[in-house]
Write a protein that holds these residues in place. Structure first.
Motif, PDB file in Angstrom:
ATOM      1  N   UNK A   1       0.773  -1.236   0.000  1.00 55.10           N
ATOM      2  CA  UNK A   1       0.000   0.000   0.000  1.00 55.10           C
ATOM      3  C   UNK A   1       0.805   1.287   0.000  1.00 55.10           C
ATOM      4  N   UNK A   2       1.999   1.299   0.546  1.00 57.19           N
ATOM      5  CA  UNK A   2       2.729   2.570   0.593  1.00 57.19           C
ATOM      6  C   UNK A   2       4.203   2.340   0.301  1.00 57.19           C
ATOM      7  N   UNK A   3       4.855   3.409  -0.072  1.00 56.96           N
ATOM      8  CA  UNK A   3       6.292   3.354  -0.321  1.00 56.96           C
ATOM      9  C   UNK A   3       6.990   3.332   1.025  1.00 56.96           C
ATOM     10  N   UNK A   4       7.719   2.302   1.298  1.00 52.43           N
ATOM     11  CA  UNK A   4       8.329   2.135   2.610  1.00 52.43           C
ATOM     12  C   UNK A   4       9.832   2.350   2.513  1.00 52.43           C
ATOM     13  N   UNK A   5      10.183   3.607   2.310  1.00 52.64           N
ATOM     14  CA  UNK A   5      11.590   3.947   2.143  1.00 52.64           C
ATOM     15  C   UNK A   5      12.366   3.650   3.415  1.00 52.64           C
ATOM     16  N   UNK A   6      11.717   3.823   4.580  1.00 51.60           N
ATOM     17  CA  UNK A   6      12.425   3.555   5.831  1.00 51.60           C
ATOM     18  C   UNK A   6      12.787   2.077   5.939  1.00 51.60           C
TER      19      UNK A   6
ATOM     20  N   UNK B   1      10.481  -9.787   3.307  1.00 52.99           N
ATOM     21  CA  UNK B   1       9.143 -10.372   3.241  1.00 52.99           C
ATOM     22  C   UNK B   1       8.251  -9.386   2.514  1.00 52.99           C
ATOM     23  N   UNK B   2       7.701  -9.810   1.388  1.00 53.35           N
ATOM     24  CA  UNK B   2       6.791  -8.940   0.636  1.00 53.35           C
ATOM     25  C   UNK B   2       5.993  -9.766  -0.363  1.00 53.35           C
ATOM     26  N   UNK B   3       4.852  -9.222  -0.806  1.00 51.77           N
ATOM     27  CA  UNK B   3       4.066  -9.929  -1.813  1.00 51.77           C
ATOM     28  C   UNK B   3       4.813  -9.966  -3.149  1.00 51.77           C
ATOM     29  N   UNK B   4       4.590 -11.007  -3.935  1.00 58.76           N
ATOM     30  CA  UNK B   4       5.270 -11.113  -5.232  1.00 58.76           C
ATOM     31  C   UNK B   4       5.022  -9.918  -6.147  1.00 58.76           C
ATOM     32  N   UNK B   5       3.890  -9.262  -6.003  1.00 56.03           N
ATOM     33  CA  UNK B   5       3.534  -8.158  -6.899  1.00 56.03           C
ATOM     34  C   UNK B   5       4.516  -6.995  -6.840  1.00 56.03           C
ATOM     35  N   UNK B   6       5.260  -6.867  -5.760  1.00 55.89           N
ATOM     36  CA  UNK B   6       6.196  -5.736  -5.670  1.00 55.89           C
ATOM     37  C   UNK B   6       7.658  -6.180  -5.757  1.00 55.89           C
TER      38      UNK B   6
ATOM     39  N   UNK C   1       9.917  -3.828  -7.856  1.00 47.66           N
ATOM     40  CA  UNK C   1      10.264  -2.567  -7.190  1.00 47.66           C
ATOM     41  C   UNK C   1      11.350  -2.760  -6.141  1.00 47.66           C
ATOM     42  N   UNK C   2      11.469  -3.980  -5.632  1.00 38.81           N
ATOM     43  CA  UNK C   2      12.436  -4.252  -4.567  1.00 38.81           C
ATOM     44  C   UNK C   2      13.628  -5.074  -5.049  1.00 38.81           C
TER      45      UNK C   2
ATOM     46  N   UNK D   1      20.389  -7.784  -2.227  1.00 41.54           N
ATOM     47  CA  UNK D   1      21.254  -7.716  -1.049  1.00 41.54           C
ATOM     48  C   UNK D   1      20.784  -8.634   0.076  1.00 41.54           C
ATOM     49  N   UNK D   2      19.576  -9.166  -0.040  1.00 33.74           N
ATOM     50  CA  UNK D   2      19.020 -10.022   1.008  1.00 33.74           C
ATOM     51  C   UNK D   2      19.585 -11.437   0.906  1.00 33.74           C
ATOM     52  N   UNK D   3      19.673 -12.099   2.047  1.00 30.80           N
ATOM     53  CA  UNK D   3      20.096 -13.500   2.064  1.00 30.80           C
ATOM     54  C   UNK D   3      18.952 -14.403   1.639  1.00 30.80           C
ATOM     55  N   UNK D   4      17.729 -14.028   2.009  1.00 33.63           N
ATOM     56  CA  UNK D   4      16.535 -14.815   1.707  1.00 33.63           C
ATOM     57  C   UNK D   4      15.414 -13.850   1.364  1.00 33.63           C
ATOM     58  N   UNK D   5      14.599 -14.214   0.356  1.00 33.13           N
ATOM     59  CA  UNK D   5      13.419 -13.434  -0.017  1.00 33.13           C
ATOM     60  C   UNK D   5      12.196 -14.320   0.197  1.00 33.13           C
ATOM     61  N   UNK D   6      11.259 -13.858   1.014  1.00 33.46           N
ATOM     62  CA  UNK D   6      10.043 -14.624   1.323  1.00 33.46           C
ATOM     63  C   UNK D   6       8.822 -13.864   0.843  1.00 33.46           C
TER      64      UNK D   6
END
Length: 121
Positions: free
Chosen positions: A37-42, A60-65, A68-69, A75-80
């Motif tokens: 829902x929002x841009x989470x720059x932090x 951790x994020x939905x596949x739809x984004x 964008x990430x 840089x992440x070790x794991x993406x869920x």
């Protein structure tokens, strides 16, 4: 009236920075959750800060984004994509227990899915 009020956004951001920085510094693993829902720059900043410190990062994020990430995920070790995957990942890290395959009895190992003629499975 507005000129006399403190800038509460800045004050709260600085307080959150102290808290978040200390928590990340003390962490072995950092889980960063993003929503649609929002841009989470932090959150992206925190993931980058943790990665720069050499911390293991789980996003951790939905596949739809995912697109964008892509840099954060790189840089992440794991993406869920759901919280259960995060729990299963942490369980594996702590205990060494692999989770059950999500496709259950229909699971086919990747090496079996590849052609027998493929020299680089």
């Amino acid at each position: 009236m507005q000129e006399k009020r403190p800038n509460w956004d800045k004050v709260s951001a600085q307080m959150n920075l102290v808290r978040t920085r200390n928590l990340i510094n003390d962490a072995d693993i950092v889980v960063v959750r993003f929503g649609e829902k929002c841009r989470q720059w932090n959150a992206a900043f925190d993931a980058g800060y943790a990665a720069a410190l050499g911390k293991s990062v789980i996003t951790l994020h939905p596949p739809a984004i995912s697109h964008m990430l892509k840099e954060v995920n790189a840089a992440a070790s794991v993406v869920c994509t759901d919280a259960i995957q995060v729990v299963e990942t942490l369980d594996y890290i702590i205990t060494g227990n692999l989770p059950e395959p999500r496709d259950g009895k229909d699971f086919v190992p990747m090496t079996d899915q590849l052609s027998k003629e493929n020299p680089n499975p």
